[in-house]
Each structure stands twice: as structure tokens, then as C-alpha cells.
Design an enzyme around this catalytic site. Structure first.
Site, PDB file in Angstrom:
ATOM      1  N   LYS A 106       0.860  -1.180   0.000  1.00 17.00           N
ATOM      2  CA  LYS A 106       0.000   0.000   0.000  1.00 17.00           C
ATOM      3  C   LYS A 106       0.891   1.222   0.000  1.00 17.00           C
ATOM      4  CE  LYS A 106      -4.419   0.997   0.224  1.00 17.00           C
ATOM      5  NZ  LYS A 106      -5.515   0.202  -0.342  1.00 17.00           N
TER       6      LYS A 106
HETATM    7  P1  NAD Z   1     -12.897   7.816  -3.328  1.00 15.33           P
HETATM    8  O1  NAD Z   1     -11.952   8.898  -2.978  1.00 15.33           O
HETATM    9  O2  NAD Z   1     -13.341   7.645  -4.739  1.00 15.33           O
HETATM   10  O3  NAD Z   1     -14.235   7.969  -2.458  1.00 15.33           O
HETATM   11  C1  NAD Z   1     -14.245   8.082  -1.062  1.00 15.33           C
HETATM   12  C2  NAD Z   1     -15.569   8.677  -0.667  1.00 15.33           C
HETATM   13  O4  NAD Z   1     -15.678   8.669   0.745  1.00 15.33           O
HETATM   14  C3  NAD Z   1     -15.729  10.130  -1.100  1.00 15.33           C
HETATM   15  O5  NAD Z   1     -17.085  10.356  -1.450  1.00 15.33           O
HETATM   16  C4  NAD Z   1     -15.385  10.900   0.178  1.00 15.33           C
HETATM   17  O6  NAD Z   1     -15.998  12.188   0.210  1.00 15.33           O
HETATM   18  C5  NAD Z   1     -15.957   9.980   1.210  1.00 15.33           C
HETATM   19  N1  NAD Z   1     -15.382  10.127   2.535  1.00 15.33           N
HETATM   20  C6  NAD Z   1     -14.101  10.317   2.897  1.00 15.33           C
HETATM   21  N2  NAD Z   1     -13.982  10.398   4.233  1.00 15.33           N
HETATM   22  C7  NAD Z   1     -15.216  10.213   4.719  1.00 15.33           C
HETATM   23  C8  NAD Z   1     -15.761  10.164   6.019  1.00 15.33           C
HETATM   24  N3  NAD Z   1     -14.981  10.328   7.102  1.00 15.33           N
HETATM   25  N4  NAD Z   1     -17.081   9.946   6.164  1.00 15.33           N
HETATM   26  C9  NAD Z   1     -17.860   9.770   5.075  1.00 15.33           C
HETATM   27  N5  NAD Z   1     -17.430   9.819   3.811  1.00 15.33           N
HETATM   28  C10 NAD Z   1     -16.136  10.046   3.652  1.00 15.33           C
HETATM   29  O7  NAD Z   1     -12.257   6.469  -2.737  1.00 15.33           O
HETATM   30  P2  NAD Z   1     -12.584   4.963  -3.146  1.00 15.33           P
HETATM   31  O8  NAD Z   1     -11.576   4.522  -4.121  1.00 15.33           O
HETATM   32  O9  NAD Z   1     -14.034   4.824  -3.451  1.00 15.33           O
HETATM   33  O10 NAD Z   1     -12.244   4.208  -1.775  1.00 15.33           O
HETATM   34  C11 NAD Z   1     -13.188   4.143  -0.714  1.00 15.33           C
HETATM   35  C12 NAD Z   1     -12.773   3.054   0.237  1.00 15.33           C
HETATM   36  O11 NAD Z   1     -12.735   1.819  -0.462  1.00 15.33           O
HETATM   37  C13 NAD Z   1     -11.401   3.218   0.876  1.00 15.33           C
HETATM   38  O12 NAD Z   1     -11.447   2.728   2.192  1.00 15.33           O
HETATM   39  C14 NAD Z   1     -10.516   2.353   0.019  1.00 15.33           C
HETATM   40  O13 NAD Z   1      -9.361   1.913   0.710  1.00 15.33           O
HETATM   41  C15 NAD Z   1     -11.470   1.216  -0.271  1.00 15.33           C
HETATM   42  N6  NAD Z   1     -11.122   0.440  -1.479  1.00 15.33           N
HETATM   43  C16 NAD Z   1     -11.046   1.041  -2.688  1.00 15.33           C
HETATM   44  C17 NAD Z   1     -10.765   0.272  -3.814  1.00 15.33           C
HETATM   45  C18 NAD Z   1     -10.749   0.858  -5.189  1.00 15.33           C
HETATM   46  O14 NAD Z   1     -10.640   0.100  -6.148  1.00 15.33           O
HETATM   47  N7  NAD Z   1     -10.894   2.154  -5.366  1.00 15.33           N
HETATM   48  C19 NAD Z   1     -10.522  -1.107  -3.669  1.00 15.33           C
HETATM   49  C20 NAD Z   1     -10.616  -1.688  -2.411  1.00 15.33           C
HETATM   50  C21 NAD Z   1     -10.934  -0.894  -1.326  1.00 15.33           C
END
Ligand code: NAD
Length: 418
Positions: A106
Site C-alpha cells: 500500500k
Molecule cells: P474515493 O476517494 O473515490 O471515495 C471516497 C468517498 O468517501 C468520497 O465520497 C469521500 O468524500 C468519502 N469520505 C471520505 N472520508 C469520509 C468520512 N470520514 N465519512 C464519510 N465519507 C467520507 O475512494 P474509493 O476509491 O471509493 O475508496 C473508498 C474506500 O474503499 C477506501 O477505504 C478504500 O481503501 C477502499 N477500497 C477502494 C478500492 C478501489 O478500487 N478504489 C478497492 C478496495 C478498497
């Protein structure tokens, strides 16, 4: 310890419990409790106004026994070494749970991506890649998008790495635009995978998914939006979603097309007219059938876990539960947990497809990608579920047992060098 952080403690607590249940060789457990290596860099960036700011960046390889390290890259305001290390450990387990030939990594840069211009973000990304040039590679460590990064960031990574190598290296990164060797289906893969896991959970619970299924999504970003859209496509009613500024709630169901149009115009959900405003904390108190945390880590505290009113808790986000919250969830037999290392593994799975397609320079149709993703998620879900039934443990422990077992077996096969 260098890695000290709430998320690292939560991940270790759960790992230690798993190791005890499995009676894991203590030497093996000790090796897996800490990452193999970490890189800490400071990247100077010339800002648009001519000043120079230094940004702190990290890349951690937790374990590469089963193959090259794989894991996302996060641009977020509170990124730190401990959090990145914990997420790298989750990646090792996640790749093993879904059977991918990868280890876990990561990375992250402590920056608020919304406060930088496009040019500043580009310079920061390129500077970060230059700083970790020897640490990443298509056969050693392949980054991907995460919070605050996207296809555009991945393109800059691919370009910087390729420029420095002297030839094009598409397999250095996944989550690229299609035109640069990205895979069809990658953008929605994590959210889609979450829904595939929910479909399998609903089957074992004999719970139909239809217009009566109420869904709440915390974090309406890449993962949350795709998961909500796919659940809506199955007929479910999305009654609340949120972003970092707060949530919107309409018990009669949100019109996602209108919500997306609003976000396109206003960037945040705040002010959306056809719903009530709700805080991110209160969002987790809404009664529903499926709750999908898809924002950040540590959001479900002990108190919130006690008041959670859903049938399925499907973790799109990584590490969304605190230690106390997890303890409560383990006791709540009324809630079926699909843990992060299983629920959100769709992203890394299609990243793997993208890497394989890139190395072969032969690309698949969206149908093939989604079909293969479904098969992998379905198989992994039922393997974890079988461990749960056989060992009479909760789903998170079951997923960890499966993941640790696969990594430990691989470590044993490889032996100890020298
Ligand atoms: P992103 O930046 O596209 O979206 C994150 C969203 O969460 C945004 O809408 C943001 O405003 C919101 N957010 C941030 N902090 C917040 C809080 N404290 N309370 C409520 N909303 C909040 O990110 P993403 O890629 O969608 O990732 C989201 C989660 O999924 C993360 O934990 C990431 O590690 C996990 N994840 C992502 C992927 C991927 O392929 N993108 C894969 C596995 C896991």
C-alpha cells in the site's frame, strides 16, 4: 513501534486472534505481524504560486511470498506510515483470500488532493514516482488507485515510470484508462465485487434482493457509487448515501441519476434537494437491510456497532470497524458481516486481470471481465463461508484464517533464506 496507529492495532488484534485460533507457528506469526519493508520519502513540489512545499509519502510491502506486491495508492490528508502498513497487511490477506498470485502493498501521500490544482497534483505524482522508482516495478510492486487517486493519477505514474525506464511499461500500474492498457470493468470492479459478495450472502441468508431491500452507502466515491448503482440495478432501494461533508437520506429511495447529476454540478452531496441531510455518524444509525461502508477506516465504533440496524454489513472500505466495533459485531448474530478482505477484493481482482492483459497485450471484453470477477468472488465467498461453518467463527476471522493459511503454506514451501 514505527507502525503504531489505530488501524494497525485493529488489524493486528484481529490477526493475533486468527493466529491463535489456527495455532499458527509463532515464527510465522511474528514474520507476518510486521511488514517486510517500507519506504518513506519527502517530495518537494513547486506550487503554482512559485513556492515549494514538501509532501510526505510512504510505500509499504507487507509480504511478497505469493508474488509481486499489489496495492493502492492513497492521496489523503491524514495518511501516515502506520495506516499504510495496516492497509498493506490487509492487501496480503485479501490477495490470498481471492487466490491471486500477489503479495500485499500500500502507499500514500499526506495531502488534501482537493486543495491542489491539476498541475500541482501532476508534479506531486511524478515526484513521488521518481522517489520510489526502485521500489516499484511490474514484477515487484504494482500500484493502483485508492482514496484521492484515479485513472488520471495512474496515467501520470505509468508515464513517469516509462520515461525513466526509457520504454513503455503499462504493467507498472493498474486502474489506467482503457486507451493506455486499462481493463474494461476496472472502474466499477470494487463496487461490483461488493455487490457480488452481497448476492452470495443474501443466498445463504435466504434473503431476496428486490424493491423492498433498503441500502445505505457511506462514502459515495468510486466504490460507493458503483456499489449503489449495481444494487439499484438489482432492484434495491438506495435510501441514503454520504460523502466526507455528510449524507442525504430519503426513506422512499434516492434517484441515483439525479444524485449523480447533482454531484457532477456541485462536487458534494450537500444541498441535494430531494432528501434530508444526515451526518455521517447518524447515517450508520439508519435502519436498512444492507449497509455498505465505502469511505474511510475506523468509522464503526463500539457505540455505533451496538446501534447498527442492518442485516448485511458489507465492507467496501478497508478497515471501517474499530477494535471495539468489531468486538460488538462478532457478538451480533443478527448482522451478517462481509469483511473488507473479501467484500472489496473485486478491485484487486480486476487489477490482476488488467496486469495479465497488459503483460499478454491481449484484451478481454467487459462481459469476460465481469464473468471472471463473479466466479472469483463467488468462489472466495463460499470458501470463507465454509471456514466460518466448519470452525464456528465469525466471517472476518474466517476470511483471515483462509488468507493466513494460504500465505503461511507458501512461506513454508519457500523456506527460509539463506
Ligand atoms: P474515493 O476517494 O473515490 O471515495 C471516497 C468517498 O468517501 C468520497 O465520497 C469521500 O468524500 C468519502 N469520505 C471520505 N472520508 C469520509 C468520512 N470520514 N465519512 C464519510 N465519507 C467520507 O475512494 P474509493 O476509491 O471509493 O475508496 C473508498 C474506500 O474503499 C477506501 O477505504 C478504500 O481503501 C477502499 N477500497 C477502494 C478500492 C478501489 O478500487 N478504489 C478497492 C478496495 C478498497
Amino acid at each position: 513501534m514505527e507502525w503504531d496507529s489505530p488501524l494497525y492495532s485493529a488489524v493486528l488484534e484481529s490477526f493475533d486472534r486468527t493466529a491463535a485460533i489456527m495455532d499458527l507457528d509463532p515464527n510465522m506469526a511474528n514474520r507476518l505481524r510486521t511488514p517486510e519493508r517500507a519506504l518513506i520519502v519527502t517530495v518537494p513540489v513547486r506550487m503554482d504560486d512559485g513556492t515549494i512545499r514538501n509532501f510526505h509519502g510512504y510505500r509499504v510491502h507487507h509480504n511478497d511470498t505469493r508474488g509481486p506486491c499489489k496495492g493502492g495508492l492513497r492521496f489523503w490528508h491524514d495518511v501516515n506510515l502506520g495506516e499504510v502498513a495496516a492497509l498493506a497487511m490487509l492487501m496480503t490477506l485479501k490477495c490470498a483470500v481471492v487466490g491471486l498470485p500477489y503479495g500485499g502493498a500500500k502507499g500514500g501521500v499526506r495531502v488534501d488532493p482537493f486543495k491542489l490544482s491539476n498541475d500541482e497534483l501532476q508534479r506531486l505524482t511524478r515526484g513521488f514516482v521518481q522517489s520510489m522508482f526502485d521500489f516499484i516495478g511490474p514484477e515487484s510492486d504494482i500500484p493502483a488507485p485508492d482514496m484521492g487517486t484515479n485513472e488520471r493519477t495512474m496515467s501520470w505514474i505509468m508515464d513517469t515510470y516509462s520515461q525513466m525506464r526509457g520504454y513503455s511499461v503499462p504493467a507498472i500500474v493498474t486502474g489506467k484508462p482503457i486507451n493506455l492498457g486499462g481493463s474494461l470493468g476496472r472502474r466499477d470492479a470494487t463496487g461490483r465485487g461488493v455487490v457480488y459478495a452481497i448476492i452470495e450472502a443474501a443466498k445463504v441468508l435466504s434473503m431476496p434482493i428486490n424493491s423492498g431491500t433498503r441500502v445505505v452507502v457511506q462514502g459515495y466515491g468510486n466504490v460507493g457509487e458503483a456499489a449503489a448503482r449495481k444494487m439499484a440495478k438489482l432492484g434495491a432501494s438506495i435510501i441514503a448515501v454520504s460523502d466526507m461533508k455528510g449524507g442525504i437520506w430519503n426513506p422512499a429511495g434516492l434517484d441515483l441519476k439525479k444524485v449523480n447529476e447533482w454531484v457532477k454540478q456541485n462536487r458534494f452531496l450537500e444541498g441535494y434537494p430531494e432528501a434530508e441531510a444526515v451526518s455521517n455518524e447518524d447515517l450508520l444509525r439508519i435502519e436498512c437491510d444492507v449497509m455498505i461502508p465505502a469511505a474511510t477506516g475506523g468509522v464503526l465504533t463500539e457505540e455505533l456497532a451496538k446501534n447498527l440496524k442492518c442485516r448485511i454489513w458489507a465492507e467496501g472500505a478497508n478497515g471501517p470497524v474499530t477494535i471495539g466495533g468489531d468486538r460488538v459485531l462478532r457478538e451480533r448474530e443478527d448482522i451478517f458481516v462481509i469483511p473488507d478482505v473479501l467484500a472489496n477484493a473485486g478491485g484487486v481482482t480486476v487489477s490482476y486481470f488488467e496486469w495479465v492483459q497488459g503483460l499478454q497485450a491481449f484484451f478481454w471484453s467487459a462481459k469476460e471481465v465481469n464473468q471472471r470477477l463473479y466466479e472469483i468472488m463467488k468462489k472466495a465467498f463460499h470458501e470463507v463461508y465454509a471456514v466460518r461453518q466448519n470452525r464456528k467463527v465469525d466471517m472476518r476471522t474466517a476470511a483471515q484464517v483462509l488468507g493466513v493459511q494460504r500465505v503461511a503454506e507458501a512461506m513454508k514451501l519457500r523456506g527460509l533464506f539463506p
